[in-house]
Write a protein that holds these residues in place. Structure first.
Motif, short mmCIF file in Angstrom:
data_model
loop_
_atom_site.label_atom_id
_atom_site.label_comp_id
_atom_site.label_asym_id
_atom_site.label_seq_id
_atom_site.Cartn_x
_atom_site.Cartn_y
_atom_site.Cartn_z
N THR A 54 0.81 -1.22 0.00
CA THR A 54 0.00 0.00 0.00
C THR A 54 0.85 1.28 0.00
O THR A 54 0.31 2.38 0.14
N ALA A 55 2.15 1.13 -0.16
CA ALA A 55 3.04 2.30 -0.11
C ALA A 55 2.83 3.21 -1.31
O ALA A 55 2.65 2.76 -2.44
N GLN A 56 2.88 4.50 -1.07
CA GLN A 56 2.88 5.49 -2.15
C GLN A 56 4.29 5.99 -2.45
O GLN A 56 4.56 6.50 -3.53
N ILE A 64 10.78 -8.52 -3.13
CA ILE A 64 10.06 -7.72 -2.14
C ILE A 64 9.69 -6.36 -2.73
O ILE A 64 8.57 -5.87 -2.55
N LEU A 65 10.61 -5.75 -3.45
CA LEU A 65 10.33 -4.46 -4.08
C LEU A 65 9.18 -4.58 -5.08
O LEU A 65 8.41 -3.63 -5.28
N CYS A 68 3.89 3.65 -7.22
CA CYS A 68 4.68 3.99 -6.04
C CYS A 68 6.01 4.66 -6.44
O CYS A 68 6.70 4.19 -7.35
N VAL A 69 6.37 5.72 -5.75
CA VAL A 69 7.68 6.35 -5.94
C VAL A 69 8.72 5.49 -5.25
O VAL A 69 8.61 5.20 -4.05
N ARG A 70 9.74 5.05 -5.99
CA ARG A 70 10.75 4.14 -5.43
C ARG A 70 12.11 4.82 -5.44
O ARG A 70 12.57 5.29 -6.48
N ILE A 71 12.75 4.84 -4.27
CA ILE A 71 14.05 5.50 -4.14
C ILE A 71 14.99 4.59 -3.38
O ILE A 71 14.72 4.20 -2.24
N GLN A 72 16.10 4.24 -4.02
CA GLN A 72 17.11 3.40 -3.38
C GLN A 72 18.03 4.28 -2.56
O GLN A 72 18.61 5.23 -3.06
N THR A 73 18.16 3.94 -1.28
CA THR A 73 18.95 4.79 -0.38
C THR A 73 20.33 4.22 -0.08
O THR A 73 21.10 4.83 0.67
N GLY A 74 20.64 3.06 -0.61
CA GLY A 74 21.96 2.47 -0.35
C GLY A 74 21.99 1.81 0.99
O GLY A 74 21.30 0.82 1.23
N ASP A 101 16.60 0.03 1.30
CA ASP A 101 18.04 -0.21 1.42
C ASP A 101 18.52 -1.14 0.32
O ASP A 101 17.74 -1.90 -0.28
N ALA A 102 19.82 -1.12 0.09
CA ALA A 102 20.41 -1.86 -1.02
C ALA A 102 20.22 -3.37 -0.91
O ALA A 102 20.19 -4.07 -1.93
#
Length: 257
Positions: free
Chosen positions: A31-33, A45-46, A53-59, A38-39
């Motif tokens: 349900t994430a927007q 899972i992603l 959904c906006v997806r941002i990899q944070t390392g 994390d890397a």
């Protein structure tokens, strides 16, 4: 009219496979927007996140370039202020070396509601996968979770004297490059060189590998194994019960004999 403030969930993805996620974590991702991950979070899972959904990899992987914690905090706040349902997805459990306390404090100080969703931590996954207990009557009355940071060849955190107790199962996270220094420090503090020890790579995943050795040989064996994934070290009598029933085993001690 101003947007209603969004909510942030700090979610534990577990050790890497979907079937070891909690139901609550699964629903949070579905349900994430906005998803900040994390890397080490697995692609399967992603893939649970919705299409928009906006997806941002944070390392946030040891030894690799990653987004600074301050930047992650500001990014979560900015997305929440846009009214989005934000999921900060972390490997394992967000409360075990996951900086959940820092992130919660920052967000709540800026008026953002925060939920923490627990996950299966790597130590529990390794114990289940390779059939050894973390505590055991007559052998291990205590469990200690720690990290080992190395500077100039030596571990820098204090408190090592308390980890040398023979009835403590010591779990060292993010310890691949610190195995030699950590083992030396533990022996210097009085932990017996012959204490059983394990190194588990990719705990909980199908490609997990286990190395069974002793404290005195732990550093050398980990270096020779040339692990590339995240490594968990286990030191204590319970390590002698481990079995490589479900994944390849690196029998370093046997190979030398």
């Amino acid at each position: 009219m101003p947007l209603e403030m969004g909510k942030v969930r700090l979610v534990g993805a577990g050790p890497g496979t979907v079937d070891l996620m909690t139901v609550r974590a699964l629903r949070a991702v579905e349900t994430a927007q906005a998803l900040l991950y994390d890397a080490l979070v697995a692609d399967e899972i992603l893939a649970l996140a919705p299409a928009g959904c906006v997806r941002i990899q944070t390392g946030k992987r040891a030894g690799k370039t990653s987004m600074k914690q301050e930047t992650i905090n500001r990014l979560m706040l900015r997305l929440a202020r846009r009214g989005l349902n934000v999921v900060r997805l972390k490997g394992g459990d967000p409360s075990v070396f996951g900086r959940s306390g820092e992130e919660r404090a920052f967000l709540e100080a800026h008026g953002v509601e925060v939920d923490v969703v627990p996950g299966v931590t790597a130590a529990s996954a390794a114990a289940a996968q390779f059939a050894f207990p973390l505590s055991h009557r007559g052998e291990a009355r205590r469990i200690a979770f720690a990290t080992a940071r190395v500077q100039d060849g030596s571990v820098v955190e204090g408190g090592w004297s308390g980890l040398a107790d023979a009835e403590t199962t010591l779990i060292l996270y993010m310890a691949r490059d610190a195995a030699r220094a950590a083992a030396a420090r533990l022996m210097a503090e009085g932990r017996a060189p012959g204490t059983p020890a394990l190194a588990v790579e990719n705990a909980g995943r199908e490609d997990a590998r286990i190395l069974s050795t002793t404290l005195s040989m732990l550093g050398e064996d980990v270096e020779n194994a040339a692990f590339s994934g995240p490594v968990l070290l286990v030191v204590g009598e319970v390590a002698s019960q481990a079995r490589a029933a479900y994944a390849p085993s690196l029998r370093a001690a046997s190979a030398r004999s």
